[in-house]
Scaffold this motif. Structure first.
Motif, short mmCIF file in Angstrom:
data_model
loop_
_atom_site.label_atom_id
_atom_site.label_comp_id
_atom_site.label_asym_id
_atom_site.label_seq_id
_atom_site.Cartn_x
_atom_site.Cartn_y
_atom_site.Cartn_z
N ASP A 30 9.39 23.86 26.67
CA ASP A 30 8.42 23.89 25.57
C ASP A 30 7.37 24.98 25.76
N LEU A 31 7.00 25.22 26.99
CA LEU A 31 6.04 26.28 27.30
C LEU A 31 6.61 27.64 26.89
N HIS A 34 6.73 27.90 23.08
CA HIS A 34 5.39 28.12 22.52
C HIS A 34 4.92 29.56 22.75
N LEU A 35 5.18 30.09 23.92
CA LEU A 35 4.84 31.49 24.17
C LEU A 35 5.54 32.40 23.16
N ARG A 36 6.79 32.12 22.87
CA ARG A 36 7.53 32.92 21.88
C ARG A 36 6.88 32.79 20.50
N GLU A 37 6.46 31.57 20.13
CA GLU A 37 5.79 31.37 18.86
C GLU A 37 4.49 32.17 18.77
N LEU A 38 3.86 32.36 19.91
CA LEU A 38 2.60 33.12 19.96
C LEU A 38 2.81 34.63 19.98
N GLY A 39 4.07 35.06 19.94
CA GLY A 39 4.36 36.49 19.89
C GLY A 39 4.91 37.08 21.17
N PHE A 40 5.02 36.28 22.21
CA PHE A 40 5.60 36.74 23.47
C PHE A 40 7.12 36.59 23.37
N ASP A 42 9.77 38.32 24.06
CA ASP A 42 10.71 38.72 25.10
C ASP A 42 10.63 37.86 26.35
N VAL A 43 9.79 36.86 26.35
CA VAL A 43 9.66 35.98 27.51
C VAL A 43 10.91 35.10 27.59
N VAL A 44 11.52 35.07 28.76
CA VAL A 44 12.71 34.25 28.95
C VAL A 44 12.38 33.07 29.85
N GLU A 45 13.18 32.01 29.71
CA GLU A 45 12.93 30.79 30.47
C GLU A 45 12.90 31.04 31.97
#
Length: 112
Positions: A30-31, A34-40, A42-45
């Motif tokens: 979920d973290l 949420h980071l992806r929803e905030l515009g991050f 390219d962040v991968v699990e």
């Protein structure tokens, strides 16, 4: 995301995660979402989980295992007092660096 932005993100991702953990408990999936929803975007699990392991080993979070409907228990992370102190350090460093960069951009090298 360009290479430079990716490198900058690596340097601030821990601070972003700690900031999210300030307000509520999260588990890794979920973290990341949420980071992806905030515009991050390219962040991968894997990156988030590696940071959570480092943050946990550093004693910055409390971890609780909660039952999961889809398999083994999930780790839920909550920021503790040491984590809050690290987050304050992060924001102080961030403010100092951004102030210097703003000064550099607006004043350039003319003050030398």
């Amino acid at each position: 995301m360009g290479r430079q932005e990716t490198e900058l993100l690596k340097g601030v991702l821990e601070g972003a995660i700690l900031e999210l953990l300030r307000d509520r408990a999260w588990h890794g999936y979920d973290l990341t979402a949420h980071l992806r929803e905030l515009g991050f975007t390219d962040v991968v699990e894997g990156t988030v989980y590696a940071l959570l392991v480092r943050i946990e080993r550093g004693g910055l979070v409390d971890v609780e295992k909660v039952p999961s409907e889809k398999g083994p228990p999930r780790k839920v992370y909550t920021l503790n007092d040491a984590g809050l102190a690290r987050l304050d350090e992060f924001w102080n460093a961030w403010s100092a660096i951004t102030a210097r960069m703003h000064s550099l951009r607006t004043e350039g090298t003319s003050s030398s």
